[in-house]
Scaffold this motif. Sequence first.
Motif, PDB file in Angstrom:
ATOM      1  N   VAL A 195       0.839  -1.200   0.000  1.00 47.27           N
ATOM      2  CA  VAL A 195       0.000   0.000   0.000  1.00 47.27           C
ATOM      3  C   VAL A 195       0.873   1.250   0.000  1.00 47.27           C
ATOM      4  CG1 VAL A 195      -1.605   1.355   1.416  1.00 47.27           C
ATOM      5  CG2 VAL A 195      -2.039  -1.062   1.031  1.00 47.27           C
ATOM      6  N   CYS A 196       1.903   1.265   0.823  1.00 44.57           N
ATOM      7  CA  CYS A 196       2.802   2.425   0.883  1.00 44.57           C
ATOM      8  C   CYS A 196       3.522   2.637  -0.443  1.00 44.57           C
ATOM      9  CB  CYS A 196       3.804   2.265   2.019  1.00 44.57           C
ATOM     10  SG  CYS A 196       3.057   2.365   3.653  1.00 44.57           S
ATOM     11  N   ASN A 197       3.997   1.553  -1.053  1.00 45.06           N
ATOM     12  CA  ASN A 197       4.671   1.663  -2.348  1.00 45.06           C
ATOM     13  C   ASN A 197       3.710   2.152  -3.421  1.00 45.06           C
ATOM     14  OD1 ASN A 197       7.090   0.774  -1.291  1.00 45.06           O
ATOM     15  ND2 ASN A 197       6.710  -1.362  -1.808  1.00 45.06           N
ATOM     16  N   GLU A 198       2.502   1.630  -3.418  1.00 40.42           N
ATOM     17  CA  GLU A 198       1.515   2.035  -4.421  1.00 40.42           C
ATOM     18  C   GLU A 198       1.088   3.490  -4.220  1.00 40.42           C
ATOM     19  OE1 GLU A 198      -0.460   1.845  -7.773  1.00 40.42           O
ATOM     20  OE2 GLU A 198       0.664   0.121  -7.029  1.00 40.42           O
ATOM     21  N   ALA A 199       0.990   3.935  -2.966  1.00 39.25           N
ATOM     22  CA  ALA A 199       0.660   5.336  -2.692  1.00 39.25           C
ATOM     23  C   ALA A 199       1.758   6.256  -3.223  1.00 39.25           C
ATOM     24  CB  ALA A 199       0.457   5.554  -1.199  1.00 39.25           C
ATOM     25  N   ALA A 200       3.005   5.834  -3.083  1.00 41.32           N
ATOM     26  CA  ALA A 200       4.121   6.622  -3.619  1.00 41.32           C
ATOM     27  C   ALA A 200       4.054   6.673  -5.143  1.00 41.32           C
ATOM     28  CB  ALA A 200       5.448   6.031  -3.164  1.00 41.32           C
ATOM     29  N   LEU A 201       3.696   5.567  -5.764  1.00 37.26           N
ATOM     30  CA  LEU A 201       3.557   5.548  -7.223  1.00 37.26           C
ATOM     31  C   LEU A 201       2.405   6.447  -7.678  1.00 37.26           C
ATOM     32  CD1 LEU A 201       4.107   1.756  -7.959  1.00 37.26           C
ATOM     33  CD2 LEU A 201       5.622   3.643  -8.544  1.00 37.26           C
ATOM     34  N   CYS A 202       1.293   6.411  -6.942  1.00 35.81           N
ATOM     35  CA  CYS A 202       0.146   7.272  -7.280  1.00 35.81           C
ATOM     36  C   CYS A 202       0.532   8.742  -7.188  1.00 35.81           C
ATOM     37  CB  CYS A 202      -1.028   6.989  -6.344  1.00 35.81           C
ATOM     38  SG  CYS A 202      -1.820   5.407  -6.598  1.00 35.81           S
ATOM     39  N   ALA A 203       1.242   9.112  -6.142  1.00 32.57           N
ATOM     40  CA  ALA A 203       1.677  10.501  -5.988  1.00 32.57           C
ATOM     41  C   ALA A 203       2.648  10.883  -7.098  1.00 32.57           C
ATOM     42  CB  ALA A 203       2.323  10.700  -4.621  1.00 32.57           C
ATOM     43  N   GLY A 204       3.523   9.969  -7.470  1.00 32.71           N
ATOM     44  CA  GLY A 204       4.458  10.230  -8.551  1.00 32.71           C
ATOM     45  C   GLY A 204       3.761  10.413  -9.890  1.00 32.71           C
ATOM     46  N   ARG A 205       2.718   9.609 -10.139  1.00 32.75           N
ATOM     47  CA  ARG A 205       1.965   9.757 -11.383  1.00 32.75           C
ATOM     48  C   ARG A 205       1.282  11.113 -11.477  1.00 32.75           C
ATOM     49  NH1 ARG A 205      -0.298   4.572  -9.933  1.00 32.75           N
ATOM     50  NH2 ARG A 205       1.122   2.991 -10.721  1.00 32.75           N
ATOM     51  N   LEU A 206       0.881  11.654 -10.325  1.00 30.42           N
ATOM     52  CA  LEU A 206       0.216  12.960 -10.295  1.00 30.42           C
ATOM     53  C   LEU A 206       1.213  14.109 -10.234  1.00 30.42           C
ATOM     54  CD1 LEU A 206      -2.659  12.082  -7.796  1.00 30.42           C
ATOM     55  CD2 LEU A 206      -2.819  12.339 -10.281  1.00 30.42           C
ATOM     56  N   GLY A 207       2.488  13.793 -10.144  1.00 32.55           N
ATOM     57  CA  GLY A 207       3.518  14.830 -10.096  1.00 32.55           C
ATOM     58  C   GLY A 207       3.606  15.541  -8.757  1.00 32.55           C
ATOM     59  N   MET A 208       3.159  14.881  -7.713  1.00 30.95           N
ATOM     60  CA  MET A 208       3.191  15.469  -6.375  1.00 30.95           C
ATOM     61  C   MET A 208       4.532  15.172  -5.712  1.00 30.95           C
ATOM     62  SD  MET A 208      -0.626  14.382  -5.176  1.00 30.95           S
ATOM     63  CE  MET A 208      -0.569  15.266  -3.643  1.00 30.95           C
ATOM     64  N   GLY A 209       4.973  16.063  -4.850  1.00 26.18           N
ATOM     65  CA  GLY A 209       6.221  15.860  -4.134  1.00 26.18           C
ATOM     66  C   GLY A 209       6.037  15.173  -2.799  1.00 26.18           C
ATOM     67  N   HIS A 210       4.792  14.883  -2.436  1.00 22.90           N
ATOM     68  CA  HIS A 210       4.497  14.233  -1.158  1.00 22.90           C
ATOM     69  C   HIS A 210       3.260  13.348  -1.325  1.00 22.90           C
ATOM     70  CE1 HIS A 210       2.152  17.937  -1.343  1.00 22.90           C
ATOM     71  NE2 HIS A 210       1.216  17.234  -0.739  1.00 22.90           N
TER      72      HIS A 210
END
Length: 100
Positions: free
Chosen positions: A45-60
């Motif tokens: 879940v933590c890894n996927e949340a990081a991927l989701c944030a990365g796809r949206l171009g978020m820094g956090h």
Amino acid sequence: MRLPFCCPGCRVYLSKLKLAKDMDYFTGRLAALTPGMTGADISNVCNEAALCAGRLGMGHIDLPQFESAIDRVIGGLEKKHKVHTCFAVWVTGPVLLLSG
């Protein structure tokens, strides 16, 4: 909101992430959203949340990314082409449509 039974395990995985709020907020929410999940599931879940944030171009990472990550880990990948077949079953009363 702190749930002590899951905080130590959640903290291990959350400590490696850039979070939008303090870790205590996310440990409580993650513990409430992932009852019965193993440590490997929470790591996913933590890894996927990081991927989701990365796809949206978020820094956090914020709570919506965790929520979509939980859906993805529990439900798997979204199917692009869904084929539904319906058939009718007569029961005592109205017709019941079942998807198969």
